[in-house]
Design a protein around this motif. Structure first.
Motif, PDB file in Angstrom:
ATOM      1  N   VAL A  45     108.613 -20.419   3.358  1.00  0.00           N
ATOM      2  CA  VAL A  45     107.617 -20.821   4.968  1.00  0.00           C
ATOM      3  C   VAL A  45     107.718 -19.042   5.602  1.00  0.00           C
ATOM      4  O   VAL A  45     105.945 -18.914   5.695  1.00  0.00           O
ATOM      5  CB  VAL A  45     108.402 -22.112   6.024  1.00  0.00           C
ATOM      6  N   ALA A  46     108.130 -18.217   5.948  1.00  0.00           N
ATOM      7  CA  ALA A  46     108.022 -17.105   6.223  1.00  0.00           C
ATOM      8  C   ALA A  46     107.421 -16.175   5.586  1.00  0.00           C
ATOM      9  O   ALA A  46     106.222 -15.477   6.420  1.00  0.00           O
ATOM     10  CB  ALA A  46     109.464 -16.549   7.312  1.00  0.00           C
ATOM     11  N   ARG A  47     107.559 -16.513   4.206  1.00  0.00           N
ATOM     12  CA  ARG A  47     106.712 -15.692   3.102  1.00  0.00           C
ATOM     13  C   ARG A  47     105.854 -15.673   3.376  1.00  0.00           C
ATOM     14  O   ARG A  47     104.393 -15.201   3.253  1.00  0.00           O
ATOM     15  CB  ARG A  47     107.592 -15.385   1.548  1.00  0.00           C
ATOM     16  N   HIS A  48     104.939 -16.769   3.286  1.00  0.00           N
ATOM     17  CA  HIS A  48     103.798 -17.494   3.549  1.00  0.00           C
ATOM     18  C   HIS A  48     103.373 -17.424   4.443  1.00  0.00           C
ATOM     19  O   HIS A  48     101.985 -17.272   4.692  1.00  0.00           O
ATOM     20  CB  HIS A  48     103.602 -18.727   2.880  1.00  0.00           C
ATOM     21  N   GLN A 103     110.256  -5.907   2.641  1.00  0.00           N
ATOM     22  CA  GLN A 103     111.271  -4.696   2.227  1.00  0.00           C
ATOM     23  C   GLN A 103     112.675  -5.600   1.986  1.00  0.00           C
ATOM     24  O   GLN A 103     112.745  -5.242   1.019  1.00  0.00           O
ATOM     25  CB  GLN A 103     110.848  -3.161   2.857  1.00  0.00           C
ATOM     26  N   SER A 104     112.787  -6.740   2.274  1.00  0.00           N
ATOM     27  CA  SER A 104     113.633  -7.130   2.152  1.00  0.00           C
ATOM     28  C   SER A 104     113.608  -8.410   2.786  1.00  0.00           C
ATOM     29  O   SER A 104     113.334  -9.257   3.565  1.00  0.00           O
ATOM     30  CB  SER A 104     115.129  -6.288   2.695  1.00  0.00           C
ATOM     31  N   ASN A 105     115.191  -9.594   2.772  1.00  0.00           N
ATOM     32  CA  ASN A 105     114.736 -11.105   3.002  1.00  0.00           C
ATOM     33  C   ASN A 105     114.821 -11.174   4.745  1.00  0.00           C
ATOM     34  O   ASN A 105     114.336 -11.291   5.662  1.00  0.00           O
ATOM     35  CB  ASN A 105     115.596 -11.808   2.596  1.00  0.00           C
ATOM     36  N   ALA A 106     115.602  -9.881   4.886  1.00  0.00           N
ATOM     37  CA  ALA A 106     115.681  -9.944   6.874  1.00  0.00           C
ATOM     38  C   ALA A 106     114.299  -9.447   7.555  1.00  0.00           C
ATOM     39  O   ALA A 106     114.226  -9.677   8.477  1.00  0.00           O
ATOM     40  CB  ALA A 106     116.857  -8.378   6.887  1.00  0.00           C
ATOM     41  N   HIS A 107     114.015  -7.997   6.344  1.00  0.00           N
ATOM     42  CA  HIS A 107     112.645  -8.047   7.106  1.00  0.00           C
ATOM     43  C   HIS A 107     111.338  -9.274   7.517  1.00  0.00           C
ATOM     44  O   HIS A 107     111.344  -8.209   7.959  1.00  0.00           O
ATOM     45  CB  HIS A 107     112.214  -6.811   5.997  1.00  0.00           C
ATOM     46  N   VAL A 108     111.379  -9.678   6.516  1.00  0.00           N
ATOM     47  CA  VAL A 108     110.741 -10.933   6.314  1.00  0.00           C
ATOM     48  C   VAL A 108     110.457 -11.638   7.284  1.00  0.00           C
ATOM     49  O   VAL A 108     109.116 -11.241   8.568  1.00  0.00           O
ATOM     50  CB  VAL A 108     110.847 -12.114   5.526  1.00  0.00           C
ATOM     51  N   PHE A 109     111.808 -11.590   8.512  1.00  0.00           N
ATOM     52  CA  PHE A 109     111.526 -12.326   9.819  1.00  0.00           C
ATOM     53  C   PHE A 109     111.966 -11.244  11.285  1.00  0.00           C
ATOM     54  O   PHE A 109     110.883 -11.513  11.824  1.00  0.00           O
ATOM     55  CB  PHE A 109     113.361 -13.197  10.574  1.00  0.00           C
ATOM     56  N   ASP A 110     111.758  -9.724  10.234  1.00  0.00           N
ATOM     57  CA  ASP A 110     111.130  -8.756  11.596  1.00  0.00           C
ATOM     58  C   ASP A 110     109.337  -8.716  11.705  1.00  0.00           C
ATOM     59  O   ASP A 110     108.866  -8.742  12.828  1.00  0.00           O
ATOM     60  CB  ASP A 110     111.697  -7.455  10.686  1.00  0.00           C
ATOM     61  N   LEU A 111     109.279  -8.922  10.568  1.00  0.00           N
ATOM     62  CA  LEU A 111     107.185  -8.937   9.961  1.00  0.00           C
ATOM     63  C   LEU A 111     107.180  -9.769  11.056  1.00  0.00           C
ATOM     64  O   LEU A 111     105.966  -9.860  11.565  1.00  0.00           O
ATOM     65  CB  LEU A 111     107.088  -8.735   9.081  1.00  0.00           C
ATOM     66  N   LEU A 112     107.239 -11.636  10.921  1.00  0.00           N
ATOM     67  CA  LEU A 112     107.718 -12.178  11.740  1.00  0.00           C
ATOM     68  C   LEU A 112     106.937 -12.161  13.615  1.00  0.00           C
ATOM     69  O   LEU A 112     106.817 -12.061  14.374  1.00  0.00           O
ATOM     70  CB  LEU A 112     107.880 -13.925  11.408  1.00  0.00           C
ATOM     71  N   GLY A 113     108.247 -11.863  13.884  1.00  0.00           N
ATOM     72  CA  GLY A 113     109.003 -10.956  15.156  1.00  0.00           C
ATOM     73  C   GLY A 113     107.786 -10.424  16.007  1.00  0.00           C
ATOM     74  O   GLY A 113     107.574 -10.707  16.513  1.00  0.00           O
ATOM     75  N   ILE A 137     103.909 -14.869   6.484  1.00  0.00           N
ATOM     76  CA  ILE A 137     103.095 -13.605   6.554  1.00  0.00           C
ATOM     77  C   ILE A 137     102.264 -13.096   5.442  1.00  0.00           C
ATOM     78  O   ILE A 137     101.758 -11.662   5.481  1.00  0.00           O
ATOM     79  CB  ILE A 137     104.909 -12.661   5.668  1.00  0.00           C
ATOM     80  N   TRP A 138     102.491 -13.608   4.544  1.00  0.00           N
ATOM     81  CA  TRP A 138     101.428 -13.807   2.908  1.00  0.00           C
ATOM     82  C   TRP A 138      99.118 -14.158   4.041  1.00  0.00           C
ATOM     83  O   TRP A 138      98.252 -13.508   3.861  1.00  0.00           O
ATOM     84  CB  TRP A 138     101.244 -14.649   1.682  1.00  0.00           C
ATOM     85  N   ARG A 139      99.553 -15.157   4.752  1.00  0.00           N
ATOM     86  CA  ARG A 139      98.437 -15.719   4.531  1.00  0.00           C
ATOM     87  C   ARG A 139      98.248 -14.822   6.541  1.00  0.00           C
ATOM     88  O   ARG A 139      96.611 -14.926   6.122  1.00  0.00           O
ATOM     89  CB  ARG A 139      98.795 -17.587   5.545  1.00  0.00           C
ATOM     90  N   GLU A 140      98.826 -14.960   6.896  1.00  0.00           N
ATOM     91  CA  GLU A 140      98.263 -13.821   8.153  1.00  0.00           C
ATOM     92  C   GLU A 140      98.073 -12.517   7.782  1.00  0.00           C
ATOM     93  O   GLU A 140      98.006 -11.975   9.395  1.00  0.00           O
ATOM     94  CB  GLU A 140      99.205 -14.172   8.878  1.00  0.00           C
ATOM     95  N   HIS A 141      98.430 -12.005   6.716  1.00  0.00           N
ATOM     96  CA  HIS A 141      98.451 -10.281   6.648  1.00  0.00           C
ATOM     97  C   HIS A 141      99.431  -9.518   7.559  1.00  0.00           C
ATOM     98  O   HIS A 141      98.661  -8.144   8.024  1.00  0.00           O
ATOM     99  CB  HIS A 141      96.923 -10.177   6.576  1.00  0.00           C
ATOM    100  N   LEU A 142      99.881  -9.952   7.448  1.00  0.00           N
ATOM    101  CA  LEU A 142     101.034  -8.830   8.377  1.00  0.00           C
ATOM    102  C   LEU A 142     102.131  -8.127   8.087  1.00  0.00           C
ATOM    103  O   LEU A 142     102.549  -7.351   8.847  1.00  0.00           O
ATOM    104  CB  LEU A 142     102.372 -10.328   9.036  1.00  0.00           C
TER     105      LEU A 142
END
Length: 98
Positions: free
Chosen positions: A14-17, A28-38, A19-24
């Motif tokens: 869900v998080a990766r989707h 760089q890692s699984n943990a970074h996914v949530f940093d980008l959302l934050g 990030i992709w959809r919103e062009h965030l």
């Protein structure tokens, strides 16, 4: 642990989707996914930090199972697994609000 792994994978998907959809950016890692959302204000930072911790614990369980202590696993399942559900609810609320 299997169900925690599945929930973790769903949260990452869900998080990766998002990030992709919103062009965030590019995680760089699984943990970074949530940093980008934050950074984009998708969820409360405290919730994202909890989910990120579960993802990191899950990664440790897969890559270095001998490092993982049973007490850590029990704590994650009993106290922190609800954070994955809270994350899903937060994303759904945001999606519905437009």
């Amino acid at each position: 642990m299997f169900h925690v792994q599945r929930a973790r994978q769903a949260a990452l998907s869900v998080a990766r989707h998002l990030i992709w959809r919103e062009h965030l950016g590019i995680a760089q890692s699984n943990a970074h996914v949530f940093d980008l959302l934050g950074g984009a204000g998708w969820c409360e930072l405290e919730l994202l930090d909890s989910v990120k911790g579960l993802v990191e614990l899950s990664d440790t369980a897969v890559r270095k199972p001998r490092v993982l202590q049973i007490s850590m696993l029990i704590s994650a399942i009993t106290h922190e697994a609800g954070k994955l559900q809270a994350f899903a609810c937060a994303v759904l609320r945001r999606e519905r609000s437009g």
